[in-house]
Scaffold this active site. Sequence first.
Site, short mmCIF file in Angstrom:
data_model
loop_
_atom_site.label_atom_id
_atom_site.label_comp_id
_atom_site.label_asym_id
_atom_site.label_seq_id
_atom_site.Cartn_x
_atom_site.Cartn_y
_atom_site.Cartn_z
N LYS A 161 0.86 -1.19 0.00
CA LYS A 161 0.00 0.00 0.00
C LYS A 161 0.89 1.23 0.00
O LYS A 161 1.81 1.34 0.80
CB LYS A 161 -0.90 -0.04 1.24
CG LYS A 161 -1.59 1.25 1.60
CD LYS A 161 -2.69 0.98 2.61
CE LYS A 161 -2.67 1.98 3.75
NZ LYS A 161 -3.72 1.67 4.75
N LYS A 163 1.08 5.27 0.32
CA LYS A 163 0.39 6.49 0.76
C LYS A 163 0.57 7.56 -0.30
O LYS A 163 1.67 7.70 -0.86
CB LYS A 163 0.99 6.97 2.09
CG LYS A 163 0.71 6.04 3.25
CD LYS A 163 -0.73 6.18 3.71
CE LYS A 163 -0.93 5.49 5.05
NZ LYS A 163 -2.33 5.61 5.49
O1 OSB Z 1 -4.86 5.22 6.93
O2 OSB Z 1 -4.42 3.20 7.30
C1 OSB Z 1 -4.23 4.40 7.55
C2 OSB Z 1 -1.35 4.79 10.02
C3 OSB Z 1 -1.85 5.78 10.84
C4 OSB Z 1 -3.07 6.32 10.56
C5 OSB Z 1 -3.81 5.87 9.46
C6 OSB Z 1 -3.32 4.86 8.66
C7 OSB Z 1 -2.05 4.33 8.93
C8 OSB Z 1 -1.41 3.35 8.10
C9 OSB Z 1 -0.33 2.51 8.74
O3 OSB Z 1 -1.64 3.19 6.93
C10 OSB Z 1 -0.77 1.13 9.01
C11 OSB Z 1 0.23 0.42 9.87
O4 OSB Z 1 1.21 -0.06 9.33
O5 OSB Z 1 0.00 0.32 11.09
MG MG Z 2 -6.20 4.29 5.61
#
Ligand code: OSB
Ligand code: MG
Length: 378
Positions: A161, A163
């Site tokens: 995934k 960002k």
């Molecule tokens: O949107 O999934 C998200 C981390 C903090 C806040 C929101 C999100 C995330 C992640 C990290 O995508 C997921 C992880 O590895 O814990």
């Molecule tokens: Mg998310």
Amino acid sequence: MKIDEIILREIEMRLRAPFETSFGTVRGRRIALMEVRCDGVSGWGEVTAAEGPFYNSETTDTAWTVLCKFIAPLVLGQNIRAASEVMRLLEPVRGHEMAKAALETALWDVEARQRGLPLWKLLGGTRPEIACGVSLGIQRDTRELIAAVEKELKDGYQRIKIKIKPGKDLDFVAAVRKQFQKTKLMADANSAYRLADAELLRKFDALDLMMIEQPLEWDDLYHHSKLQPLLKTPICLDECIHNPDHAEAALGMGACRIINIKLGRVGGYAHAKQIEEFCRSRGAPVWCGGMLETGIGRAHNIAMSTLPGFVLPGDVSASQRYWNEDLIEPEVQVTPNGTIQVRTAPGIGYAVRRKRIEQLTTRQETLRAVNPRLSVAG
Ligand code: OSB
Ligand code: MG
């Protein structure tokens, strides 16, 4: 189960590497941990709220306050037959799902330990091994992003995934797709776009993504329902879904085709299970999201991921991706096939390292069922 005592501890831990999303960069965490004691048995939970209200409206401090002032008085001294009943007691408190989930999940841990069962079995989990993906924070440039993807694939992770945020979106994901043509890829925008950006978002259709996560505002089902028919790529909702009604509304109005379930965001296992069952009945896949948890939250995420509707790899990855030293023993480890083998010990299945937690604790509050004081509830 008589809820005798709640011990809240706040700990501080540095992340091994900063994590950047469209709403900011996290370098270290300030995390509230929940220990609940019933009939001499302790269970553990984690408040998955971030330090600031930039993912959702809760924070470490709001959860702390709401737990101490409003949630603890509703439950201390109460006798419940099963952890699944506690949400009923918490009904007077509106919102604050992450605060509620810390207690609710800890009570499931207690119940599983009391019954001598691994928590995932008590929940009705069906898979002894779960599939893992990773969530990669926003990188400086495409070269660094590709290097990061390469490393995670080498470690066995089954899907990546990425960002995204305006300015670091289409080109970044396209560069990864060009390099890794068969890899399961997806993007997470964390609410960085608006319906007016539909033309840009349509261009992701060419990249063969499993889904695009939460492109529009955190509380905006309506515009997601306008966006989804414009895209071939399935929308997955994260921030928008706080309870089972939201999941029903989202699928009902076609705002998404996939749901990311986070225990904290939906208020714990009772709601998570309802959402999982509802989505399964509609043929909509779900997967387990992450919130940069310590091993305690991570262990709960693993347990939830064993439920039958969790058919896609989640953001549940190894302790060592986040922390030099975790709070549980053993740490969460991922096999070369990108899976986590679910543990069979009672409760969350991992030993909680009390000494380490005490060393990291910066504040603590112990709440007991005593003679009723000033009632602040209802
Ligand atoms: O949107 O999934 C998200 C981390 C903090 C806040 C929101 C999100 C995330 C992640 C990290 O995508 C997921 C992880 O590895 O814990
Ligand atoms: Mg998310």
